[in-house]
Design an enzyme around this catalytic site. Structure first.
Site, PDB file in Angstrom:
ATOM      1  N   CYS A 139      61.482  44.397  42.347  1.00 31.80           N
ATOM      2  CA  CYS A 139      61.170  45.878  42.478  1.00 31.80           C
ATOM      3  C   CYS A 139      59.935  46.029  41.769  1.00 31.80           C
ATOM      4  O   CYS A 139      59.560  47.275  42.187  1.00 31.80           O
ATOM      5  CB  CYS A 139      62.422  46.512  41.653  1.00 31.80           C
TER       6      CYS A 139
ATOM      7  N   HIS B 221      65.931  53.058  46.910  1.00 30.90           N
ATOM      8  CA  HIS B 221      64.729  51.977  46.046  1.00 30.90           C
ATOM      9  C   HIS B 221      64.492  51.157  47.231  1.00 30.90           C
ATOM     10  O   HIS B 221      65.341  50.510  47.923  1.00 30.90           O
ATOM     11  CB  HIS B 221      65.767  51.434  45.273  1.00 30.90           C
TER      12      HIS B 221
ATOM     13  N   HIS C 290      60.375  54.619  37.282  1.00 37.00           N
ATOM     14  CA  HIS C 290      60.984  53.410  37.929  1.00 37.00           C
ATOM     15  C   HIS C 290      62.364  54.135  38.535  1.00 37.00           C
ATOM     16  O   HIS C 290      62.900  54.036  39.906  1.00 37.00           O
ATOM     17  CB  HIS C 290      61.200  52.259  37.536  1.00 37.00           C
TER      18      HIS C 290
END
Length: 635
Positions: free
Chosen positions: A159, A339, A290
């Protein structure tokens, strides 16, 4: 002055193509949300089938893998813009740094299933060429004639991949290693990945609600984003979209999937980005978070933000301008587009850039009461505000953290001069024995038994290195892992259970090991490697890529020491794939190599120096054997 200026970009997300992919609402508007019930995930049997899919039509000729198409779409837009603002760019020295979490996973799913079903060799060969992590990277570059660019790196950093890619691009420009950098990331939705995150209880049952009470996780998304970066003093009149003025990276070294609940690892990355830019915390008016909307991540991130961005000084307002004190606005973009894994950092960077350019503080797409354990400043609707800088934060499996400082005007930063980089020591292993590995690392034997073979090989190599230099010499270093075929055999074992039992019954303990970054994370935990960490692999010579990337970070003072670890488990799936793709004559053997890089030659006698521009040969020895050959040639 030496900011990295973004002069062109391309993007795709569930919100659309180009600027629509990261559009900031006008003042007074709420945040648009593209997350919805996903029919494909529901058919697979997932209990929380919510996702954000990009448009079916991407404006490029479709390839055999959706991830390739997404990356091609973003590249196509960025390169078309470059033709306008920087004619003749193909004649310049180009660097390419693109990141992903799952690469060619969609094709890998089909390859694994075809093997099980006994497909013929020609059918398997057609799938094998696209089943690697690096296949979409190389196929997309080939579509634009960029596949042989000497300075190119494929970051397998989950990520945080594209945030790290942009940071690495900044370092290349700082060192004058190239004139132009194409940086960013991509990922497509797959049942393989969605099932894993659901098994870890990280996905939402409806909509993401970052930093709110009762939040229950994220929804996955897909997308891609690419930015073209040049040095401030070499932009040749091209308009600037945003400036990348600082970069920082760190590792929690606490847990392979759960964040350090104190937020100290992410805070160190954020502080390093500010220090790199020479930018005061009080002048940051926006934080691109995030924000996965999981209970632990959001609480950790709020602590990191508080630690990095102290309250504004009396008399200062948003962006460091005169006015009443106000905390920075936090933008949780994943609640809008899902995401997007390897694309997340780059898409969120472009969203922050759009906010800075428009002087609009973006709203948060979430509802409910703020969690007092995760206090941040969210907006319900967009607000006009003077903004001069944004801090982009990313975190990933393996405890990897990365941060960028983005500014709307020249920061005046002065990059640190590059330092020479030396190999202090190295070690090689050809296998592992659990009892000895447990004794060397201090990790319980039963926990080691639960790790995949690739992680155990990497730990064995770093343990052998520690036996040479001492564990204290490794503590605080960073780590870069290099692969040939990464976690291919681990992935097949994980996916076999999915195919046999259904997506709801995958092994949550094995899923983290399917990330190529897991080997770096496990080594970091065992030896407290708290510097930058990630994995790389643009081809079969990924071990040399790791050496070059790690050396870059030492040269640029992002770390004083870096561990390079290259490992190959040489399992049956990897060997079969090599044979099907015509690479069978090239040896693939089980084993691993670890070496320690440092900036200070010390008094340990003559040390070999690393060429920061060392060529990476993906057509030579496979995996860790490439690093062995380099060591032999430079002994």
């Amino acid at each position: 002055m030496s900011d990295a200026c973004v002069i062109a970009s391309g993007a795709v997300s569930a919100l659309g193509l180009g600027p629509l992919a990261y559009r900031v609402p006008d003042a007074g508007e709420p945040a648009p949300v593209a997350i919805a019930h996903d029919a494909e995930l529901a058919r697979a049997g997932l209990q929380r089938p919510f996702a954000a899919r990009a448009p079916a039509e991407l404006g490029v000729a479709p390839a055999s893998d959706r991830a390739t198409d997404l990356l091609k779409a973003a590249l196509s837009q960025a390169l078309a813009a470059l033709e306008v603002v920087r004619p003749g760019w193909r004649g310049e020295r180009i660097g390419i740094a693109l990141g992903t979490s799952s690469g060619g996973m969609l094709t890998a799913e089909r390859f694994f299933a075809a093997r099980t079903e006994g497909a013929d060799a020609s059918s398997l060969a057609a799938l094998a060429s696209g089943a690697t992590y690096f296949a979409p990277f190389n196929d997309a570059l080939a579509a634009f004639g960029l596949e042989r660019t000497p300075l190119r790196t494929h970051l397998l950093a989950a990520c945080a991949a594209s945030t790290l890619a942009i940071g690495l691009g900044l370092r290349w420009l700082d060192r004058d290693a190239c004139d132009l950098v194409l940086a960013g990331g991509y990922d497509a939705l797959s049942v393989f990945v969605a099932a894993g995150f659901e098994a870890l209880r990280a996905t939402t049952a409806s909509r993401s609600r970052p930093f709110r009470l009762g939040r229950d996780g994220m929804a996955l998304g897909e997308g891609a984003a690419v930015v073209a970066l040049v040095r401030e003093d070499r932009r040749r009149g091209a308009p600037v979209i945003v400036r990348v003025a600082g970069f920082g990276a760190s590792t929690d070294a606490v847990h392979i999937t759960a964040p350090d609940r104190t937020g100290s690892g992410l805070a160190r990355a954020g502080a390093a980005a500010l220090a790199d830019a020479g930018w005061p915390a009080s002048r940051v008016g926006l934080v691109s978070a995030h924000a996965t909307a999981t209970p632990y991540n959001d609480a950790m991130e709020s602590r990191a933000i508080a630690a990095v961005l102290a309250a504004p000084r009396p008399g200062e307002g948003p962006g460091g301008l005169p006015g009443s004190p106000s905390p920075p606005v936090v933008h949780p973009f994943k609640a809008q587009i899902g995401h997007t894994l390897g694309a997340a950092g780059a898409l969120e960077t472009l969203a922050a850039a759009a906010a800075l350019a428009a002087s609009i503080a973006p709203p948060a797409a979430s509802e409910g009461e703020l969690d007092p354990d995760a206090p941040v400043h969210l907006l319900e609707r967009a607000e006009a505000r003077p903004l001069s800088a944004a801090l982009k934060l990313s975190a990933a499996f393996g405890g990897a953290n990365a941060a960028l400082l983005l500014t709307s005007s020249a920061s005046g930063r002065c990059p640190r001069p590059p330092r020479p980089v030396y190999v202090r020591a190295h070690a090689r292993v050809t296998g592992f024995e659990l009892g000895r590995l447990a004794e060397a690392t201090g990790i319980a034997r039963d926990r080691l038994a639960r790790l995949d073979a690739l992680c155990r090989l990497g730990l064995s190599a770093v343990a052998a290195l520690a036996a040479v230099v001492g564990a204290d010499a490794l503590r605080g270093a960073g780590v870069v892992a290099g692969h040939a075929l990464a976690t291919l055999d681990t992935n097949e074992v994980y996916d076999a259970r999915r195919r046999a039992r259904g997506a709801r019954f995958v092994d949550p303990r094995l899923f983290p090991a399917t990330s190529p970054n897991a080997i770096a994370g496990e080594c970091a935990i065992a030896y407290q490697l708290t510097g930058p960490s990630f994995a790389v692999g643009a081809g079969l010579g990924g071990a040399l890529e790791a050496l070059r990337a790690a050396a870059e970070l030492v040269a640029s003072s992002d770390a004083d020491r870096m561990v390079v670890v290259a490992a190959d488990d040489a399992g049956p799936v990897a060997r079969e794939l090599l044979g099907l793709t015509g690479a069978q004559p090239r040896a693939l053997v089980c084993g691993a190599v670890a070496l320690l890089l440092q900036a200070d030659p010390g008094d340990a006698g003559p040390l070999r120096e690393v060429d920061l521009d060392l060529p990476v040969d993906h057509d030579g020895p496979v995996g860790h054997l490439a690093l062995l050959r380099w060591l032999e040639a430079h002994g």
